[in-house]
Write a protein that holds these residues in place. Structure first.
Motif, mmCIF file in Angstrom:
data_model
loop_
_atom_site.group_PDB
_atom_site.id
_atom_site.type_symbol
_atom_site.label_atom_id
_atom_site.label_comp_id
_atom_site.label_asym_id
_atom_site.label_seq_id
_atom_site.Cartn_x
_atom_site.Cartn_y
_atom_site.Cartn_z
ATOM 1 N N ALA A 99 143.384 122.454 103.974
ATOM 2 C CA ALA A 99 142.937 121.477 102.971
ATOM 3 C C ALA A 99 143.823 121.524 101.740
ATOM 4 N N ARG A 100 144.036 120.358 101.160
ATOM 5 C CA ARG A 100 144.822 120.298 99.925
ATOM 6 C C ARG A 100 143.983 120.809 98.757
ATOM 7 N N PRO A 101 144.618 121.395 97.745
ATOM 8 C CA PRO A 101 143.852 121.883 96.591
ATOM 9 C C PRO A 101 143.270 120.736 95.785
ATOM 10 N N VAL A 102 142.134 121.007 95.181
ATOM 11 C CA VAL A 102 141.485 120.013 94.328
ATOM 12 C C VAL A 102 142.305 119.818 93.063
ATOM 13 N N THR A 103 142.559 118.555 92.711
ATOM 14 C CA THR A 103 143.293 118.266 91.480
ATOM 15 C C THR A 103 142.406 117.668 90.396
ATOM 16 N N ASN A 104 141.226 117.168 90.773
ATOM 17 C CA ASN A 104 140.306 116.582 89.797
ATOM 18 C C ASN A 104 139.119 117.537 89.632
ATOM 19 N N SER A 105 139.311 118.548 88.802
ATOM 20 C CA SER A 105 138.270 119.562 88.614
ATOM 21 C C SER A 105 137.059 119.003 87.873
ATOM 22 N N ALA A 106 137.263 117.971 87.029
ATOM 23 C CA ALA A 106 136.143 117.372 86.295
ATOM 24 C C ALA A 106 135.158 116.724 87.268
ATOM 25 N N PHE A 107 135.684 115.976 88.206
ATOM 26 C CA PHE A 107 134.830 115.329 89.203
ATOM 27 C C PHE A 107 134.160 116.379 90.085
ATOM 28 N N GLU A 108 134.894 117.409 90.448
ATOM 29 C CA GLU A 108 134.321 118.476 91.265
ATOM 30 C C GLU A 108 133.157 119.147 90.544
ATOM 31 N N GLY A 109 133.314 119.398 89.233
ATOM 32 C CA GLY A 109 132.248 120.032 88.460
ATOM 33 C C GLY A 109 130.998 119.187 88.401
ATOM 34 N N LEU A 110 131.173 117.871 88.242
ATOM 35 C CA LEU A 110 130.022 116.968 88.205
ATOM 36 C C LEU A 110 129.314 116.918 89.554
ATOM 37 N N LEU A 111 130.070 116.908 90.637
ATOM 38 C CA LEU A 111 129.456 116.923 91.961
ATOM 39 C C LEU A 111 128.606 118.173 92.150
ATOM 40 N N ARG A 112 129.117 119.313 91.722
ATOM 41 C CA ARG A 112 128.361 120.563 91.850
ATOM 42 C C ARG A 112 127.107 120.535 90.985
ATOM 43 N N ALA A 113 127.252 120.050 89.747
ATOM 44 C CA ALA A 113 126.108 120.000 88.839
ATOM 45 C C ALA A 113 125.009 119.088 89.378
ATOM 46 N N ALA A 114 125.425 118.062 90.135
ATOM 47 C CA ALA A 114 124.451 117.106 90.690
ATOM 48 C C ALA A 114 123.932 117.539 92.053
ATOM 49 N N GLY A 115 124.386 118.678 92.549
ATOM 50 C CA GLY A 115 123.920 119.169 93.843
ATOM 51 C C GLY A 115 124.672 118.624 95.032
ATOM 52 N N TYR A 116 125.846 118.005 94.777
ATOM 53 C CA TYR A 116 126.635 117.447 95.863
ATOM 54 C C TYR A 116 127.860 118.307 96.189
ATOM 55 N N GLY A 117 127.887 119.543 95.709
ATOM 56 C CA GLY A 117 129.069 120.374 95.907
ATOM 57 C C GLY A 117 129.453 120.532 97.361
ATOM 58 N N ASN A 118 128.459 120.718 98.230
ATOM 59 C CA ASN A 118 128.716 120.848 99.667
ATOM 60 C C ASN A 118 128.103 119.694 100.457
ATOM 61 N N ALA A 119 127.850 118.601 99.754
ATOM 62 C CA ALA A 119 127.195 117.456 100.402
ATOM 63 C C ALA A 119 127.925 116.163 100.038
ATOM 64 N N HIS A 120 129.213 116.132 100.330
ATOM 65 C CA HIS A 120 130.021 114.969 99.971
ATOM 66 C C HIS A 120 129.577 113.713 100.713
ATOM 67 N N ALA A 121 129.142 113.861 101.950
ATOM 68 C CA ALA A 121 128.677 112.702 102.705
ATOM 69 C C ALA A 121 127.430 112.103 102.064
ATOM 70 N N ALA A 122 126.542 112.963 101.562
ATOM 71 C CA ALA A 122 125.321 112.483 100.912
ATOM 72 C C ALA A 122 125.666 111.720 99.639
ATOM 73 N N PHE A 123 126.638 112.231 98.878
ATOM 74 C CA PHE A 123 127.059 111.518 97.661
ATOM 75 C C PHE A 123 127.629 110.153 98.028
#
Length: 452
Positions: free
Chosen positions: A2-26
């Motif tokens: 996998a390529r490294p994450v370059t948008n850490s801001a978006f990643e942080g928001l996904l985690r805060a919203a509970g979508y960190g490991n649920a990208h399909a649900a988002f």
């Protein structure tokens, strides 16, 4: 890997919203939030690419912020998503999905529509060009492209787009692409008319024809940007055009666009990459009509010539010539009708000259000028190439005569490629032993360069 994450801001928001490991649900929630804009089909792969630098459209970002806000219990500003300002064009990535291509279209077309400075957007990326070639050649075809949105799109609507593409192609060949106003007008039409059509309602058959027409328009804007010297934005337009051609299931037009990318790489002297792009175009075209194969092999020959690969260059030229001899039996798609014996002769003149085979190259000079009246820019480019080949062969009198004729053909043409030929011809003649004739031509070339 996998390529490294370059948008850490978006990643942080996904985690805060509970979508960190649920990208399909988002992605499902995002599709629901954007239901009024049509049938969005984002998935976990879309989220993957957003995390790694791809920038969705403004309306998609607004829906993202709305979706995340419901989960984190506070308002989320679009600026918090980490995708940057709308003025940037991001990295040149081949879209993985049709929805991604439509988002990219709005972003890429908006920049020239706003008359922004394209030169500040970056440079041609040969590595990304090769990634694009791989995506176009080997990604699975799109099973369907039908859509349900706000605007009904019919076959008649699509045919009008082809007529517009022909109009801009004619303007480009007659006058060159140096006027930013012309490109801005075309891009504005794409943003205001074509982008909403792509988000409209259409059947699979109409949708594929729409994708093909949008690919033709994006490809034309790419070539105009390349001719104007805006190489990064040209690469973005042609990358988008390739993805749209893929959605249209039109491998021949996709091969044509990939050959255009190879031509741009030749101009920028990325010889090896240009050869690979041309090879991928030939491979992807398959059992193509003779006219298409002739064009593709001619492009390959110019790449091999620049790379110094004599045998490969001459083989490609031979294949191009043999294919062109068969075009009467199978003329191919309408868009390849521009490629004539004169265009092939120009390619032979270029690549044989790069191999220092000057006498062989100049045998193609008469045919290279046997052009139609509309091909004003090509006539100027070929005339300059003849002058340069004579100069490199040490035939200064002939070079000066052809340089003078070049000056007559170049009047009124706005083209970075023509300007480059002026500079290259001046440099080549300037390296010769000084004489009154050469000095006069150099003075004329300097005046021409200032006027173009």
């Amino acid at each position: 890997m996998a390529r490294p994450v370059t948008n850490s801001a978006f990643e942080g928001l996904l985690r805060a919203a509970g979508y960190g490991n649920a990208h399909a649900a988002f992605a499902r929630q995002l599709n629901h939030a954007g239901r009024n804009d049509g049938a969005w089909r984002y998935d976990a792969a879309s989220v993957y690419w957003w995390l790694r630098g791809r920038r969705p459209g403004e309306h998609v970002q607004a829906a993202m912020a709305e979706t995340l806000a419901r989960k984190v219990g506070r308002s989320v500003a679009v600026a918090e998503l980490g995708f940057g300002a709308a003025g940037g064009i991001g990295i040149c990535v081949y879209p993985a999905s049709i929805d991604g291509a439509i988002d990219s279209a709005e972003q890429i077309w908006t920049r020239p529509a706003k008359n922004l400075n394209q030169q500040a957007s970056g440079v041609f990326d040969s590595g990304k060009a090769l990634e694009t070639a791989l995506g176009w050649r080997y990604d699975l075809p799109d099973e369907k492209v039908s859509r349900s949105g706000r605007q009904q799109v019919t076959s008649t609507d699509v045919q009008s787009l082809y007529a517009l593409a022909d109009h801009f192609t004619d303007l480009d060949r007659r006058h060159g692409s140096g006027s930013p106003r012309t490109r801005a007008v075309m891009a504005d039409f794409l943003v205001r008319q074509v982008a909403p059509m792509l988000r409209g309602t259409y059947t699979d058959a109409v949708g594929r024809d729409l994708m093909r027409a949008a690919a033709a328009l994006s490809g034309q804007l790419a070539f105009m940007s390349y001719d104007a010297g805006e190489h990064a934005i040209a690469q973005h337009h042609v990358t988008l055009g390739l993805r749209l051609a893929k959605a249209a299931d039109d491998r021949l037009y996709g091969a044509h666009l990939l050959a255009n990318l190879a031509t741009q790489a030749v101009f920028l002297r990325h010889a090896r990459e240009a050869a690979r792009l041309a090879e991928a175009a030939i491979d992807g075209a398959g059992r193509a009509p003779a006219a298409v194969l002739s064009r593709l092999y001619a492009t390959a020959a110019t790449a091999y010539g620049l790379a110094g690969e004599r045998r490969a260059c001459q083989r490609a030229l031979t294949k191009a010539e043999r294919a062109l001899d068969r075009t009467d039996a199978n003329p191919g798609p309408r868009w390849v009708g521009y490629f004539s014996p004169a265009h092939l002769a120009g390619a032979a003149l270029r690549c044989l000259g790069d191999l220092h085979l000057y006498s062989q190259a100049l045998r193609h000079a008469p045919d290279a000028l046997n052009l139609g009246s509309k091909n004003i820019r090509t006539r100027a480019l070929h005339t300059a190439l003849i002058a340069m080949t004579h100069a490199r062969a040490g035939e200064t009198d002939a070079a000066c005569n052809w340089a003078s004729e070049f000056g007559q053909h170049a009047v009124g043409i706005q083209s970075a490629r023509v300007q480059q030929r002026v500079r290259a011809l001046a440099n080549t003649l300037g390296s010769q032993q000084a004489s009154p004739g050469i000095n006069e031509v150099l003075h004329s070339l300097a005046a021409m360069s200032a006027a173009l």
